[in-house]
Write a protein that holds these residues in place. Sequence first.
Motif, PDB file in Angstrom:
ATOM      1  N   LEU A 198       0.831  -1.207   0.000  1.00 56.63           N
ATOM      2  CA  LEU A 198       0.000   0.000   0.000  1.00 56.63           C
ATOM      3  C   LEU A 198       0.867   1.258   0.000  1.00 56.63           C
ATOM      4  O   LEU A 198       0.594   2.220  -0.712  1.00 56.63           O
ATOM      5  N   ILE A 199       1.935   1.231   0.792  1.00 58.08           N
ATOM      6  CA  ILE A 199       2.839   2.389   0.858  1.00 58.08           C
ATOM      7  C   ILE A 199       3.507   2.605  -0.496  1.00 58.08           C
ATOM      8  O   ILE A 199       3.590   3.721  -0.996  1.00 58.08           O
ATOM      9  N   GLU A 200       3.945   1.481  -1.117  1.00 63.69           N
ATOM     10  CA  GLU A 200       4.589   1.600  -2.435  1.00 63.69           C
ATOM     11  C   GLU A 200       3.624   2.162  -3.469  1.00 63.69           C
ATOM     12  O   GLU A 200       3.987   3.007  -4.284  1.00 63.69           O
ATOM     13  N   GLN A 201       2.369   1.697  -3.424  1.00 60.44           N
ATOM     14  CA  GLN A 201       1.371   2.203  -4.375  1.00 60.44           C
ATOM     15  C   GLN A 201       1.144   3.695  -4.157  1.00 60.44           C
ATOM     16  O   GLN A 201       1.047   4.468  -5.109  1.00 60.44           O
ATOM     17  N   ALA A 202       1.079   4.108  -2.880  1.00 59.99           N
ATOM     18  CA  ALA A 202       0.860   5.508  -2.567  1.00 59.99           C
ATOM     19  C   ALA A 202       2.036   6.356  -3.064  1.00 59.99           C
ATOM     20  O   ALA A 202       1.857   7.448  -3.598  1.00 59.99           O
ATOM     21  N   GLN A 203       3.259   5.820  -2.885  1.00 57.57           N
ATOM     22  CA  GLN A 203       4.444   6.555  -3.335  1.00 57.57           C
ATOM     23  C   GLN A 203       4.468   6.682  -4.850  1.00 57.57           C
ATOM     24  O   GLN A 203       4.803   7.721  -5.389  1.00 57.57           O
ATOM     25  N   LYS A 204       4.077   5.611  -5.540  1.00 57.55           N
ATOM     26  CA  LYS A 204       4.016   5.673  -7.006  1.00 57.55           C
ATOM     27  C   LYS A 204       2.991   6.699  -7.448  1.00 57.55           C
ATOM     28  O   LYS A 204       3.221   7.460  -8.382  1.00 57.55           O
ATOM     29  N   GLY A 205       1.873   6.711  -6.738  1.00 55.90           N
ATOM     30  CA  GLY A 205       0.813   7.652  -7.075  1.00 55.90           C
ATOM     31  C   GLY A 205       1.224   9.098  -6.860  1.00 55.90           C
ATOM     32  O   GLY A 205       0.818   9.997  -7.584  1.00 55.90           O
ATOM     33  N   ALA A 206       2.102   9.318  -5.854  1.00 57.21           N
ATOM     34  CA  ALA A 206       2.526  10.664  -5.506  1.00 57.21           C
ATOM     35  C   ALA A 206       3.592  11.204  -6.456  1.00 57.21           C
ATOM     36  O   ALA A 206       3.737  12.393  -6.643  1.00 57.21           O
ATOM     37  N   SER A 207       4.356  10.261  -7.083  1.00 57.91           N
ATOM     38  CA  SER A 207       5.442  10.727  -7.957  1.00 57.91           C
ATOM     39  C   SER A 207       4.984  10.935  -9.390  1.00 57.91           C
ATOM     40  O   SER A 207       3.924  10.620  -9.778  1.00 57.91           O
TER      41      SER A 207
END
Length: 87
Positions: free
Chosen positions: A78-87
């Motif tokens: 979930l954290i990785e998905q959120a980080q991808k979404g933020a970049s």
Amino acid sequence: MDESKDHLEQRCPRLGGPVSFRYCRISGDDVSACWKIFDCWWEVFDVAGYLNKHLPEDKFNILVNTEPKPKVVSLIELIEQAQKGAS
Ligand code: SF4
């Protein structure tokens, strides 16, 4: 897809509230069923027989062979998905 079971409700251990069977059968990855669907519904009706009859064979096999993920792995994803979404 046979929708006769869609109205059934169950307390979802992941969400902490009631959900319909319809939600469970479409809430997994790739609009497939949730990986816990056998666990959550086997006491209510023959969910394995139902899914075997109504899902394409490849999706059914994926579901049967899906290992429950430890919570920490889910959190990291979930954290990785959120980080991808933020970049
Ligand atoms: S199958 Fe999944 S979505 Fe449905 S109640 Fe169980 S954990 Fe919740």
